[in-house]
Enzyme design. Structure first.
Site, PDB file in Angstrom:
ATOM      1  N   ASP A  68       0.815  -1.217   0.000  1.00 48.89           N
ATOM      2  CA  ASP A  68       0.000   0.000   0.000  1.00 48.89           C
ATOM      3  C   ASP A  68       0.847   1.266   0.000  1.00 48.89           C
ATOM      4  OD1 ASP A  68       0.948  -0.529   2.567  1.00 48.89           O
ATOM      5  OD2 ASP A  68      -1.016  -0.962   3.393  1.00 48.89           O
ATOM      6  N   ASN A 137      -7.371  -3.216  14.283  1.00 47.67           N
ATOM      7  CA  ASN A 137      -8.760  -3.512  13.914  1.00 47.67           C
ATOM      8  C   ASN A 137      -8.851  -4.694  12.944  1.00 47.67           C
ATOM      9  OD1 ASN A 137      -7.772  -2.451  11.560  1.00 47.67           O
ATOM     10  ND2 ASN A 137      -9.159  -0.707  11.460  1.00 47.67           N
ATOM     11  N   GLU A 144      -9.606  -2.265   5.351  1.00 48.73           N
ATOM     12  CA  GLU A 144     -10.216  -1.964   6.650  1.00 48.73           C
ATOM     13  C   GLU A 144     -11.477  -2.802   6.852  1.00 48.73           C
ATOM     14  OE1 GLU A 144      -8.634  -0.173   8.662  1.00 48.73           O
ATOM     15  OE2 GLU A 144      -7.962   1.734   7.869  1.00 48.73           O
TER      16      GLU A 144
HETATM   17  C1  F6R Z   1       1.612  -1.584   6.154  1.00 48.19           C
HETATM   18  C2  F6R Z   1       0.314  -2.215   6.239  1.00 48.19           C
HETATM   19  C3  F6R Z   1      -0.476  -2.280   7.508  1.00 48.19           C
HETATM   20  C4  F6R Z   1       0.353  -2.667   8.729  1.00 48.19           C
HETATM   21  C5  F6R Z   1      -0.512  -2.660   9.982  1.00 48.19           C
HETATM   22  C6  F6R Z   1       0.287  -2.978  11.225  1.00 48.19           C
HETATM   23  O1  F6R Z   1       2.122  -1.632   4.843  1.00 48.19           O
HETATM   24  O2  F6R Z   1      -0.151  -2.657   5.236  1.00 48.19           O
HETATM   25  O3  F6R Z   1      -1.524  -3.204   7.344  1.00 48.19           O
HETATM   26  O4  F6R Z   1       0.921  -3.922   8.526  1.00 48.19           O
HETATM   27  O5  F6R Z   1      -1.114  -1.415  10.125  1.00 48.19           O
HETATM   28  O6  F6R Z   1       1.162  -1.925  11.478  1.00 48.19           O
HETATM   29  P1  F6R Z   1       2.289  -2.007  12.611  1.00 48.19           P
HETATM   30  O7  F6R Z   1       3.256  -3.029  12.163  1.00 48.19           O
HETATM   31  O8  F6R Z   1       2.894  -0.628  12.625  1.00 48.19           O
HETATM   32  O9  F6R Z   1       1.581  -2.371  13.865  1.00 48.19           O
END
Ligand code: F6R
Length: 244
Positions: A68, A137, A144
């Protein structure tokens, strides 16, 4: 099938994840790696950089596609995911930058950008190993919680909880972009192998829901149970709420 591997702590999780990524590159030198940003993979990337420095790992033919990118942030912006990838991995290993791909957050034509990025992934023959983190979440990539699973690359409006969680990296919550381009559940589930990593007590409730709860778009990561080769590497804290 979802296989759960328990790690002692963040460092152990990172080394175990790096081992799996490294094995993938050794077995197929031109592997297509699906990569994630965020706090969780930083230790695994550091480990891969170290092994590459020692000459144990060769990224020269590796190809990458990231999950992303924020909409509106140019590649040189310090909070863009492209910047993150350069700083944490691409500039520190012998990868050919032209083999690294992310959605282009500056393309305001969402339809065009989503199609372009989907085609990039297809043209590479799909993803050999997809690395994932998990949001509090249950989001994977920026998929999401929603009423349906979004299939392919698409533009998403970020939820307040994600904006809140990500604001720690910006000067203020107001600066966090409100939308992003993300691979869909379709591209993620089409990866030949999936490696999802999680660390810390804050992730324990969602890890429990992902593993023990039903498959539902309200917990996007729950769909991973339908993939035939997915490994969760999580430390003791992240696994602490599991029933068994
Ligand atoms: C990042 C992504 C997100 C993260 C998720 C967890 O490229 O796609 O889905 O993997 O938000 O983030 P952290 O590792 O910072 O807890």
């Amino acid at each position: 099938m979802l296989k759960v591997v328990e790690a002692r702590d963040y460092k152990d999780m990172s080394r175990k994840a790096a081992n799996i990524i490294s094995a993938q590159i050794i077995l197929k030198e031109d592997s297509v790696l699906g990569l994630a940003t965020g706090s969780t993979p930083i230790g695994a990337y550091e480990t891969l950089v170290h092994w590459c420095d020692k000459g144990d790992l060769d990224f020269s033919k590796v190809r990458t596609v990231n999950l992303d990118e924020y909409v509106g942030l140019p590649a040189f912006h310090e909070q863009s995911y492209y910047y993150f990838m350069r700083k944490n991995l691409f500039e520190k290993v012998n990868i050919d930058l032209s083999n690294t791909h992310l959605p282009d957050g500056t393309n305001e034509n969402a339809e065009q950008e989503c199609k372009r990025y989907h085609d990039v992934i297809e043209s590479m023959g799909g993803i050999d190993l997809q690395l994932l983190g998990i949001g509090n979440n249950g989001h994977i990539g920026f998929n999401e919680p929603a009423d349906t699973f979004a299939n392919w690359v698409h533009k998403v409006e970020l939820t307040d909880s994600t904006i809140e969680a990500n604001s720690r990296l910006f000067n203020s919550k107001e600066e966090v972009p409100t939308s992003a381009y993300t691979m869909g559940i379709g591209e993620i589930m089409s990866a030949k192998k999936i490696l999802i990593i999680a660390s810390g007590k804050a992730k324990a409730p969602i890890i429990k829901e992902m593993i023990e709860g039903p498959v539902t778009p309200q917990v996007p990561a729950s769909i991973l149970k339908f993939h035939n080769d997915v490994t969760l590497i999580a430390d003791k804290d992240a696994l602490s709420l599991l029933s068994k």
